[in-house]
Design an enzyme around this catalytic site. Structure first.
Site, PDB file in Angstrom:
ATOM      1  N   LYS A 163      -6.363 -10.199  -7.007  1.00  0.00           N
ATOM      2  CA  LYS A 163      -7.024  -9.736  -5.782  1.00  0.00           C
ATOM      3  C   LYS A 163      -7.966  -8.574  -6.116  1.00  0.00           C
ATOM      4  O   LYS A 163      -7.721  -7.829  -7.073  1.00  0.00           O
ATOM      5  CB  LYS A 163      -5.993  -9.332  -4.731  1.00  0.00           C
ATOM      6  N   LYS A 168      -8.824  -1.550  -5.333  1.00  0.00           N
ATOM      7  CA  LYS A 168      -9.570  -0.312  -5.553  1.00  0.00           C
ATOM      8  C   LYS A 168      -9.129   0.411  -6.821  1.00  0.00           C
ATOM      9  O   LYS A 168      -9.846   1.265  -7.320  1.00  0.00           O
ATOM     10  CB  LYS A 168      -9.505   0.599  -4.322  1.00  0.00           C
ATOM     11  N   LYS A 214       2.446  -3.685 -10.436  1.00  0.00           N
ATOM     12  CA  LYS A 214       2.000  -2.324 -10.745  1.00  0.00           C
ATOM     13  C   LYS A 214       2.823  -1.672 -11.852  1.00  0.00           C
ATOM     14  O   LYS A 214       2.370  -0.727 -12.478  1.00  0.00           O
ATOM     15  CB  LYS A 214       2.038  -1.441  -9.484  1.00  0.00           C
TER      16      LYS A 214
HETATM   17  N1  AQP Z   1      -8.375  -7.963  -1.934  1.00  0.00           N
HETATM   18  C1  AQP Z   1      -7.967  -7.806  -0.676  1.00  0.00           C
HETATM   19  N2  AQP Z   1      -8.234  -8.752   0.258  1.00  0.00           N
HETATM   20  C2  AQP Z   1      -7.844  -8.579   1.563  1.00  0.00           C
HETATM   21  N3  AQP Z   1      -7.157  -7.491   1.994  1.00  0.00           N
HETATM   22  C3  AQP Z   1      -6.870  -6.522   1.093  1.00  0.00           C
HETATM   23  N4  AQP Z   1      -6.222  -5.331   1.192  1.00  0.00           N
HETATM   24  C4  AQP Z   1      -6.209  -4.742  -0.013  1.00  0.00           C
HETATM   25  N5  AQP Z   1      -6.837  -5.511  -0.920  1.00  0.00           N
HETATM   26  C5  AQP Z   1      -7.259  -6.633  -0.276  1.00  0.00           C
HETATM   27  C6  AQP Z   1      -5.657  -4.797   2.430  1.00  0.00           C
HETATM   28  O1  AQP Z   1      -6.141  -3.470   2.599  1.00  0.00           O
HETATM   29  C7  AQP Z   1      -5.142  -2.677   3.244  1.00  0.00           C
HETATM   30  C8  AQP Z   1      -4.962  -1.382   2.529  1.00  0.00           C
HETATM   31  O2  AQP Z   1      -4.317  -1.583   1.326  1.00  0.00           O
HETATM   32  P1  AQP Z   1      -3.604  -0.362   0.588  1.00  0.00           P
HETATM   33  O3  AQP Z   1      -4.577   0.713   0.344  1.00  0.00           O
HETATM   34  O4  AQP Z   1      -2.390   0.046   1.312  1.00  0.00           O
HETATM   35  O5  AQP Z   1      -3.111  -0.907  -0.764  1.00  0.00           O
HETATM   36  P2  AQP Z   1      -3.269  -2.264  -1.456  1.00  0.00           P
HETATM   37  O6  AQP Z   1      -2.898  -3.394  -0.585  1.00  0.00           O
HETATM   38  O7  AQP Z   1      -2.495  -2.131  -2.730  1.00  0.00           O
HETATM   39  O8  AQP Z   1      -4.845  -2.268  -1.712  1.00  0.00           O
HETATM   40  P3  AQP Z   1      -5.606  -2.047  -3.052  1.00  0.00           P
HETATM   41  O9  AQP Z   1      -7.062  -1.955  -2.732  1.00  0.00           O
HETATM   42  O10 AQP Z   1      -5.219  -3.049  -4.074  1.00  0.00           O
HETATM   43  O11 AQP Z   1      -5.127  -0.613  -3.493  1.00  0.00           O
HETATM   44  P4  AQP Z   1      -4.435  -0.134  -4.831  1.00  0.00           P
HETATM   45  O12 AQP Z   1      -5.373  -0.606  -5.918  1.00  0.00           O
HETATM   46  O13 AQP Z   1      -4.355   1.337  -4.719  1.00  0.00           O
HETATM   47  O14 AQP Z   1      -3.099  -0.766  -4.899  1.00  0.00           O
HETATM   48  C9  AQP Z   1      -3.878  -3.521   3.301  1.00  0.00           C
HETATM   49  O15 AQP Z   1      -3.740  -4.054   4.615  1.00  0.00           O
HETATM   50  C10 AQP Z   1      -4.149  -4.628   2.326  1.00  0.00           C
HETATM   51  O16 AQP Z   1      -3.473  -5.807   2.672  1.00  0.00           O
END
Ligand code: AQP
Length: 328
Positions: free
Chosen positions: A192, A195, A111
């Site tokens: 991965k 969002k 990030k």
């Molecule tokens: N691609 C993915 N596959 C499986 N699990 C996923 N998670 C996120 N992306 C995937 C799981 O969703 C939960 C919430 O995640 P988060 O909002 O705390 O942040 P993150 O892991 O950083 O998810 P994002 O979507 O990638 O958000 P941003 O873009 O804001 O950083 C967690 O349990 C995560 O493992």
């Protein structure tokens, strides 16, 4: 009863990665554990957020928890910022975390890479996540694979606290689904699905309209071959789509391969879109009803009230262990 904690950041529209990797599992766990399913808004601000968008996304994430089937009578659903003990314990645990540990976090590296200026909050955020988990003396943490390193740090911090101040924290275990723990981007299967990816076509959002889902899947990157075959090394994009198919349909990977044997990508993608739509449509319907009713505010109030009670009790004990003078 053992305790579960998990959270999702309101940092954008939830994707099917968030659904399969995390919130779908909340529904099963609520029957056997004391659950806290939290919208971790304090984590979301580790990267800049527009205030109006943050408010909307926060309400949206909480409503989606309920729409997928989390029962607010069984589980505490609340906003992290409504239970200030999260931030307080976050500070205490930051003092038990080393710079080296935080520097090793791959999510921080990803990030922050290429950014001219990176907020200190993004760097120390894993200590706050450790606090979220340990505040409730959590036993089990449902997370996708991307969060495993942060959970490992929470376990190390819990062990360090216990060693220094006497046994107090349970050492939390991860609960990661075997498949669906890492859903990849539709445009690049080496990343991965996320969002906050600026490319909207890289992900399927839980609230995407059926036609948008169809379009995104039809445009998803595939290799120049023809076979619908699961082989993550040689065919990462198609394998990712097969995993999504399997997760949404309940068929095994082998059954999906069998069903499309001898067929091209076209029919496979078309039916994949229908499978995804058939699961998401009823969730979307419930979601819109919940938003319209305004009931989420009361659910969040009650969830925070219950969580605060446990959090206050635990934090008081933690302060005492560390040598702080108790409030008169
Ligand atoms: N691609 C993915 N596959 C499986 N699990 C996923 N998670 C996120 N992306 C995937 C799981 O969703 C939960 C919430 O995640 P988060 O909002 O705390 O942040 P993150 O892991 O950083 O998810 P994002 O979507 O990638 O958000 P941003 O873009 O804001 O950083 C967690 O349990 C995560 O493992």
């Amino acid at each position: 009863m053992k305790t579960v904690f998990s959270g999702v950041q309101p940092s954008g529209n939830l994707t099917i990665g968030n659904y399969l990797g995390a919130i779908r599992n909340f529904v099963e766990l609520q029957h056997d554990y004391a659950c806290n399913f939290v919208v971790v808004d304090l984590h979301a601000i580790t990267v800049p957020q527009d205030p109006a968008a943050l408010r909307e996304q926060s309400e949206s994430v909480a409503s989606l928890y309920v729409a997928v089937g989390v029962d607010p009578q069984k589980a505490n659903i609340y906003m992290q910022s409504h239970v200030p003990q999260h931030a307080e314990l976050g500070w205490l645990l930051t003092t038990l975390t080393s710079m080296g540990e935080l520097e090793r976090m791959t999510q921080f590296k990803d990030k922050s890479s290429g950014k001219e200026s990176v907020g200190a909050g993004l760097f120390v955020y894993p200590s706050l996540m450790a606090a979220d988990i340990l505040l409730f003396n959590t036993d089990l943490v449902p997370v996708g694979e991307d969060q495993k390193q942060h959970l490992e740090l929470a376990r190390d911090i819990a062990g360090r606290f216990n060693h220094r101040y006497g046994e107090f924290f349970h050492i939390p275990e991860g609960y990661t689904p075997k498949v669906g723990a890492r859903i990849m981007s539709l445009d690049d299967a080496s990343k991965k699905m996320s969002k906050s990816n600026p490319n909207e076509g890289s992900r399927i959002n839980m609230l995407d309209a059926p036609d948008v889902i169809r379009k995104k899947i039809s445009r998803a990157t595939t290799d120049s071959g023809k076979e619908v075959r699961y082989d993550p090394a040689a065919k990462p994009e198609v394998s990712n789509l097969i995993s999504i198919y399997s997760e949404f349909s309940g068929l095994s990977i082998a059954e999906v391969e069998q069903r499309y044997e001898g067929q091209m990508y076209g029919p496979f993608k078309k039916e994949l879109a229908e499978v995804v739509v058939s699961v998401l449509e009823p969730i979307q319907q419930r979601y819109h009803e919940i938003r319209k009713s305004g009931e989420i505010h009361e659910i969040l109030r009650q969830g925070a009230d219950r969580a605060r009670e446990t959090a206050e009790r635990n934090l008081k004990l933690i302060y005492e262990r560390m040598g702080f003078i108790p409030k008169a």
